[in-house]
Scaffold this active site. Sequence first.
Site, PDB file in Angstrom:
ATOM      1  N   ASP A  94     -21.703  22.584  -1.285  1.00 29.47           N
ATOM      2  CA  ASP A  94     -21.933  21.282  -0.664  1.00 29.47           C
ATOM      3  C   ASP A  94     -22.424  21.550   0.754  1.00 29.47           C
ATOM      4  O   ASP A  94     -21.631  21.822   1.657  1.00 29.47           O
ATOM      5  CB  ASP A  94     -20.621  20.482  -0.681  1.00 29.47           C
ATOM      6  CG  ASP A  94     -20.827  19.066  -0.186  1.00 29.47           C
ATOM      7  OD1 ASP A  94     -21.922  18.749   0.312  1.00 29.47           O
ATOM      8  OD2 ASP A  94     -19.881  18.268  -0.289  1.00 29.47           O
TER       9      ASP A  94
ATOM     10  N   VAL B 229     -28.534  13.926  12.091  1.00 30.99           N
ATOM     11  CA  VAL B 229     -29.293  15.015  12.714  1.00 30.99           C
ATOM     12  C   VAL B 229     -30.626  15.231  11.996  1.00 30.99           C
ATOM     13  O   VAL B 229     -31.680  15.355  12.627  1.00 30.99           O
ATOM     14  CB  VAL B 229     -28.457  16.315  12.738  1.00 30.99           C
ATOM     15  CG1 VAL B 229     -29.320  17.520  13.109  1.00 30.99           C
ATOM     16  CG2 VAL B 229     -27.306  16.175  13.729  1.00 30.99           C
TER      17      VAL B 229
ATOM     18  N   GLU C 174     -29.395  11.106  18.888  1.00 29.40           N
ATOM     19  CA  GLU C 174     -29.179  10.497  17.560  1.00 29.40           C
ATOM     20  C   GLU C 174     -28.357   9.227  17.683  1.00 29.40           C
ATOM     21  O   GLU C 174     -27.799   8.926  18.739  1.00 29.40           O
ATOM     22  CB  GLU C 174     -28.539  11.495  16.607  1.00 29.40           C
ATOM     23  CG  GLU C 174     -27.317  12.180  17.120  1.00 29.40           C
ATOM     24  CD  GLU C 174     -26.054  11.671  16.466  1.00 29.40           C
ATOM     25  OE1 GLU C 174     -26.044  10.526  15.954  1.00 29.40           O
ATOM     26  OE2 GLU C 174     -25.066  12.411  16.483  1.00 29.40           O
TER      27      GLU C 174
ATOM     28  N   LYS D 253     -19.756  20.360  12.865  1.00 28.83           N
ATOM     29  CA  LYS D 253     -18.667  19.386  12.801  1.00 28.83           C
ATOM     30  C   LYS D 253     -17.374  20.107  12.438  1.00 28.83           C
ATOM     31  O   LYS D 253     -17.363  20.986  11.587  1.00 28.83           O
ATOM     32  CB  LYS D 253     -18.996  18.291  11.790  1.00 28.83           C
ATOM     33  CG  LYS D 253     -19.987  17.289  12.359  1.00 28.83           C
ATOM     34  CD  LYS D 253     -20.439  16.290  11.309  1.00 28.83           C
ATOM     35  CE  LYS D 253     -21.572  15.445  11.886  1.00 28.83           C
ATOM     36  NZ  LYS D 253     -22.503  14.974  10.837  1.00 28.83           N
TER      37      LYS D 253
ATOM     38  N   SER E 120     -25.015  20.479   4.015  1.00 23.60           N
ATOM     39  CA  SER E 120     -25.703  19.357   4.658  1.00 23.60           C
ATOM     40  C   SER E 120     -27.216  19.569   4.724  1.00 23.60           C
ATOM     41  O   SER E 120     -27.699  20.678   4.968  1.00 23.60           O
ATOM     42  CB  SER E 120     -25.171  19.190   6.075  1.00 23.60           C
ATOM     43  OG  SER E 120     -25.996  18.322   6.817  1.00 23.60           O
ATOM     44  N   ALA E 121     -27.950  18.478   4.552  1.00 22.49           N
ATOM     45  CA  ALA E 121     -29.408  18.510   4.707  1.00 22.49           C
ATOM     46  C   ALA E 121     -29.808  18.821   6.151  1.00 22.49           C
ATOM     47  O   ALA E 121     -30.967  19.181   6.402  1.00 22.49           O
ATOM     48  CB  ALA E 121     -30.011  17.174   4.273  1.00 22.49           C
TER      49      ALA E 121
HETATM   50 MN   LIG Z   1     -23.028  16.984   0.936  1.00 20.45          MN
END
Ligand SMILES: [Mn+2]
Lengths: 302, 302, 302
Positions: free
Chosen positions: A138, A108, A27, A159, A140-141
């Site tokens: 919340d 990613v 990436e 992370k 992450s995609a």
């Molecule tokens: Mn978000």
Amino acid sequence: MTQMTDVSMSDEVATALAQGRAVVALESTIISHGMPWPRNADVAMQVEQAVRDQGAVPATIAVIEGQLCAGLTPDQVERLAKDTGVVKAASRDLGACIVKGLTAGTTVSATMRIAALAGIGVFATGGIGGVHRGDGMDVSADLTELACTDVLVVCAGVKSILDIPRTIEALETLRVPVAVYGADEFPAFYTAQSGVTAGERFDDARDIAAVWAANRAVGLGTGMLVANPIPAEHALDAREIGATIDAALAAADAQGVSGKDVTPFLLGRLNAVTEGKALGANIELVLNNARLAGRIAVAAVG
Amino acid sequence: MTQMTDVSMSDEVATALAQGRAVVALESTIISHGMPWPRNADVAMQVEQAVRDQGAVPATIAVIEGQLCAGLTPDQVERLAKDTGVVKAASRDLGACIVKGLTAGTTVSATMRIAALAGIGVFATGGIGGVHRGDGMDVSADLTELACTDVLVVCAGVKSILDIPRTIEALETLRVPVAVYGADEFPAFYTAQSGVTAGERFDDARDIAAVWAANRAVGLGTGMLVANPIPAEHALDAREIGATIDAALAAADAQGVSGKDVTPFLLGRLNAVTEGKALGANIELVLNNARLAGRIAVAAVG
Amino acid sequence: MTQMTDVSMSDEVATALAQGRAVVALESTIISHGMPWPRNADVAMQVEQAVRDQGAVPATIAVIEGQLCAGLTPDQVERLAKDTGVVKAASRDLGACIVKGLTAGTTVSATMRIAALAGIGVFATGGIGGVHRGDGMDVSADLTELACTDVLVVCAGVKSILDIPRTIEALETLRVPVAVYGADEFPAFYTAQSGVTAGERFDDARDIAAVWAANRAVGLGTGMLVANPIPAEHALDAREIGATIDAALAAADAQGVSGKDVTPFLLGRLNAVTEGKALGANIELVLNNARLAGRIAVAAVG
Ligand SMILES: [Mn+2]
Ligand SMILES: [Mn+2]
Ligand SMILES: [Mn+2]
């Protein structure tokens, strides 16, 4: 039938794919948004070399002036590393980047999507996104992309600023297979210990490649996550880094830092407090992941 | 294009599928992890007979030494029922089971996946997984499999230890069609009443088969859930079983039981407190579901 | 391979699709459940005209006596507008509607599904469903349909009674591309301001059509959301409508209104308190969305 977008490949990547040789996607937000110049460009070259040392071909992925690319020239890497106009693209941002002719580091999710378009099945990164601490809605995609795009992702965990147990729970809900390399415990990015057991342990890259093939053949339709603990000699002290992250999160909150600004703010802070040790560990774990991804990619085509 | 895994079928199942006759998939964690020996093996045979009584062919699904199977020999059933080395596999675990040569009872998600690979469209179980009580972010992969694999699942509701209203909400969010057989209220596993109205009521198995075909033809891409209330004569007292479940959940919490250990702990506890009535009801509802699934499968090919 | 359901098309729609001309799908719960007779039928005709004024063909979508339809006769519109036996169908309800021969207004999810079956790629509505206020686990199937069906949806934001920031977060998690037309801020249905920045800004319908094509070509597999702010001259006062919605939600709670009854209850209440201004604004924003969808559809085939 929609015609899929062409990915512009370097000769090295195109030849390797045509010949059925091992390729590892890498990436580029680590170059564009993860580290300061000129360290970022140096590290990008070291990571490519780490893949080559295992007998695989590195394909650093990015969007250059609206063109999806797999395999960058040194000039393109330098541009990502230096140019302040470079944006950060998730998979859902790729269409806008193409139309606007933007240059973007790929997260990613976007790297997985472009790798899948290019026919690259193994990808190395530092840490994936996941469920945010404090706000479990919340998410992450990256997790959604793992749930629907069949690319294997090697990381050192999620992370460090995220909620590890909730992210592991989400991966289970989304049916994403998780393998842990050489350990029973799921790693915690800067350290090998998270206190959470998750996923199947494998001690041989060839077994991981075999499981990956088997997962595809049962029609899961997902990607696969390989968690590769940071080597002990490069790991940070778990308690110290934990306290530092907590303090940095509190500072972000107090200063009203939110959204896309949180990650760079926190990384800058961690780095300052640890006098560069966080950045050093980050580089070592990425190199370690690139090596394991190289071995898995070689085993997958062997 | 990835070659899909071959499912090893019994002659009876292979012949029935080749001739376009009715087949019903059955799961195997009920054998490997759901009931004590030798009751589990007896029940497995009774459930197969219940399917046959409706004119359909039973296909009990499991992983035997790394081989995905649909239709087991009596020896294989006995092995699942007795062998303490048998693991529990969800759909995302199948790749690892194949590579490691494991023998596994298959959960709802894994059974759906293998049924889909084998071309079996109707599946009977006891209860499906769902949203955990107390922690709405702990969601079973069964729901995700229902959202993306086109197999019809007949159950008596969600497992009694889960959050019924939140699970129904999640099924709506995920666009999974829900039918309730012969009742307006969504059933609550050990009892017919949950206090929640959800799904379309149907009183004829042929209508359910027709809706299932129609859902596939509109391209939903999901499975379908059929909730079949436990017959009144076998249902437990709603208030009594509710209090018993609450107490068992509190005990699990107090004793620090977590993760995959919670379900067996709770089932053991329910059974002890009800002096075997919970197990008896569980067996009756599974038989009842096998009969309805048999009728739906016969209607679907008719 | 499952044969997909035929969608019954008006001659105008069938001809336009066969000739590769621009078509815009329109939903029908606005007719069946969104407005009182005869205003609903008038508005349905005005919205179709707004699409035609841009050079595109309107395809109002509904289920008529169990038949999926794209392009309705005036009689069919009147039936949806007047008949009290008309139900409301989400995408997962379509199979049951077909089998039971029901007549149904189609929600955003069902309209997207039928549009996809018919080969219509652009769809205009008022507001989409999303994450409910107060209960973040109550999430509309509209978001899941946007995550897996490749239709572009033009709206004026999410329905005013929902949680806007959480809905935007969910769209990001689900990888659904979001474009905002002519503004930086994500709109709030009755007003242009939500206080939340989200999505890419575009000022030209042709750019949105180009991004839509690019998203499809990267294999996202999702739909796309275009948020089109209500024109300033028709917008309500943000503070006033905000307080009115809060009061209406409290009233629904106090009166025990729940589930599918909440939306009609709230709309009735908003309308009463604003003396019809809420309904007027709703009509204007739907017309505005139909015009933008018409321009995007024309650009997409141009
Ligand atoms: Mn978000
Ligand atoms: Mn769980
Ligand atoms: Mn809901």
